[in-house]
Write a protein that holds these residues in place. Structure first.
Motif, PDB file in Angstrom:
ATOM      1  N   HIS A   1      -3.037 -16.975  -3.900  1.00  0.00           N
ATOM      2  CA  HIS A   1      -2.096 -17.239  -2.797  1.00  0.00           C
ATOM      3  C   HIS A   1      -0.782 -17.880  -3.255  1.00  0.00           C
TER       4      HIS A   1
ATOM      5  N   THR B   1      -9.998 -14.414  -2.111  1.00  0.00           N
ATOM      6  CA  THR B   1     -10.617 -15.326  -1.145  1.00  0.00           C
ATOM      7  C   THR B   1      -9.621 -15.815  -0.103  1.00  0.00           C
ATOM      8  N   ASN B   2      -8.474 -16.300  -0.546  1.00  0.00           N
ATOM      9  CA  ASN B   2      -7.589 -16.898   0.454  1.00  0.00           C
ATOM     10  C   ASN B   2      -6.788 -15.879   1.254  1.00  0.00           C
ATOM     11  N   ARG B   3      -7.039 -14.611   1.020  1.00  0.00           N
ATOM     12  CA  ARG B   3      -6.523 -13.568   1.917  1.00  0.00           C
ATOM     13  C   ARG B   3      -7.661 -12.800   2.593  1.00  0.00           C
ATOM     14  N   GLN B   4      -8.897 -13.110   2.199  1.00  0.00           N
ATOM     15  CA  GLN B   4     -10.060 -12.427   2.778  1.00  0.00           C
ATOM     16  C   GLN B   4      -9.971 -10.900   2.627  1.00  0.00           C
TER      17      GLN B   4
END
Lengths: 352, 75
Positions: free
Chosen positions: A106, A63-66
């Motif tokens: 992350h 999610t936090n790197r998409q």
């Protein structure tokens, strides 16, 4: 068999021969510094086949790197790492675990703290595929240990973009970033297997991932009691490099220590309780050694601070050589429990 | 960085601040969110071992830049 009729989406490159293919992978920045096995279409399809996965199946979304990680990209990197096709379900399960919010990709992937992904394998798959759980536990020599962890790191690098110096800012890092995989020695262990403690069945196979510092070895050759051996462990563990905010620790007990402790009738829960209670530091000490800001108060002298939130956060694993007065402990990445915790995932056989 | 990006995506002005040794990492993070030109601010590294007075000084120095970025936005 899904493979031979399945289309891969990855771009094809024409190369002259094997050596050129290996060099080409270096030129593209796809390696961890060691040569990789060039991922041919046939090898990638074999990897997918062994896991029963279609190439476009999304294995994970970071999610936090998409970034969406497909089975095809996991397979490509597993081939490059040198995995046998039957290792693929383990690599897939580990990548699934990295995407869990509780692992929190992350922080541990990027932090200057330099965590590697420790993988602990439990269940029948360990012996079946030849994972090492004994002598030279963290050392080289076992294909399953060496390549499954390497595959996960290559996925992190090549698919999720965790590149050293950019989105991997480990200050000193550690060699486990090449591969950091062990199995529990369930055959010789007197204790409940780790995955069973976590609610899985003994006959299931499970991989646990933890964002982890390197293994810290400790010595005790003199004691013939559980308390004696673990007292040496605790003395070392309570003062190690970063006793601030570790969410968990793994304690790996090797053959001699394992037998000494078991002979006294101690369970894993007894070990956890002892370690939790005997690794606490006073706030005064932590301040005096400049690991915590502020002036030392009278109250700090008697205010004790545990190294993990609870006794259950000491994860006890039976593994390592039969001989030798050594075991080790492994601090998790010091981001606090809200930032990252170990995650256990079922290794699934999806070939229906 | 990520918090700032998410605030902006939600329509809330934000000013992300990194220390200078993390500028490349900040750009890489923004890039991974499809925002290669995302604007953010930078302070000299390190900050964790500064005194309160030194930290206050750093904050005073960068405050006008924060205001400017918040008002200007990412346009």
């Amino acid at each position: 068999m899904l493979a031979m009729t399945t289309q891969l989406a990855s771009k094809r490159y024409a190369v002259e021969d094997l050596n050129h293919a290996i060099d080409f992978c270096y030129q593209q920045g796809w390696t961890d510094g060691l040569p990789v096995v060039p991922p041919t279409e046939r090898a990638v399809l074999s990897m997918l086949d062994a896991a029963g996965l279609e190439p476009d199946k999304q294995v994970a979304f970071i999610t936090n790197r998409q970034v969406a990680v497909t089975a095809e990209k996991v397979a490509v990197n597993a081939v490059m790492a040198g995995c046998l096709p039957e290792y693929m379900p383990i690599v897939v399960a580990a990548v699934e675990a990295l995407a869990e919010p509780t692992w929190g990709y992350h922080g541990p992937a990027t932090s200057t703290g330099g965590a590697a992904v420790l993988m602990i394998v439990n269940g029948p798959v360990s012996a079946k595929l030849g994972f090492n759980s004994g002598d030279n536990l963290f050392g080289p020599g076992w294909r399953a240990n060496a390549t499954t962890g390497r595959a996960v790191r290559l996925v992190m690098r090549n698919v999720i973009g965790t590149l050293p110096g950019a989105l991997d800012r480990g200050t000193v890092g550690h060699p486990g970033k090449y591969s950091y995989v062990i199995a529990e020695n369930e055959a010789d262990s007197p204790w409940t297997p780790f995955h069973v403690e976590r609610g899985f069945k003994a006959e299931q196979s499970v991989v646990t991932v933890m964002a982890a510092e390197g293994p810290h070895q400790f010595y005790n050759q003199l004691s013939s009691t559980a308390k004696g051996v673990l007292t040496s462990l605790c003395d070392d563990m309570k003062h190690h490099g970063s006793t601030n905010g570790q969410p968990q620790y793994v304690v790996v007990l090797a053959g001699e220590h394992m037998r000494t402790i078991a002979r006294d009738g101690w369970s894993k829960a007894d070990i956890q309780k002892f370690v939790f209670e005997n690794t606490q530091n006073s706030l005064a000490h932590i301040k005096r050694v400049e690991r915590l800001a502020g002036a030392v108060t009278a109250e700090d002298e008697t205010t004790m601070r545990p190294i993990v939130p609870s006794a259950e956060d000491v994860l006890v694993i039976a593994a390592g050589g039969r001989a030798g007065a050594f075991s080790c402990y492994i601090p998790a990445w010091a981001g606090g429990k809200k930032s990252s915790q170990s995650v256990s995932k079922l290794i699934q056989d999806r070939r229906a | 960085m990520l918090d700032g990006i998410l605030f902006e995506k939600a329509g809330i002005p934000a000013a992300s601040i990194v220390t200078d040794v993390f500028e490349g990492t900040g750009h890489a993070m923004a890039q991974s969110w499809g925002l290669p030109d995302y604007k953010f601010l930078s302070l000299p590294h390190p900050i964790a071992n500064l005194s309160e007075a030194q930290l206050d000084q750093r904050a005073r120095e960068i405050a006008p830049e924060i205001v400017k970025l918040l008002l200007q936005g990412q346009e």
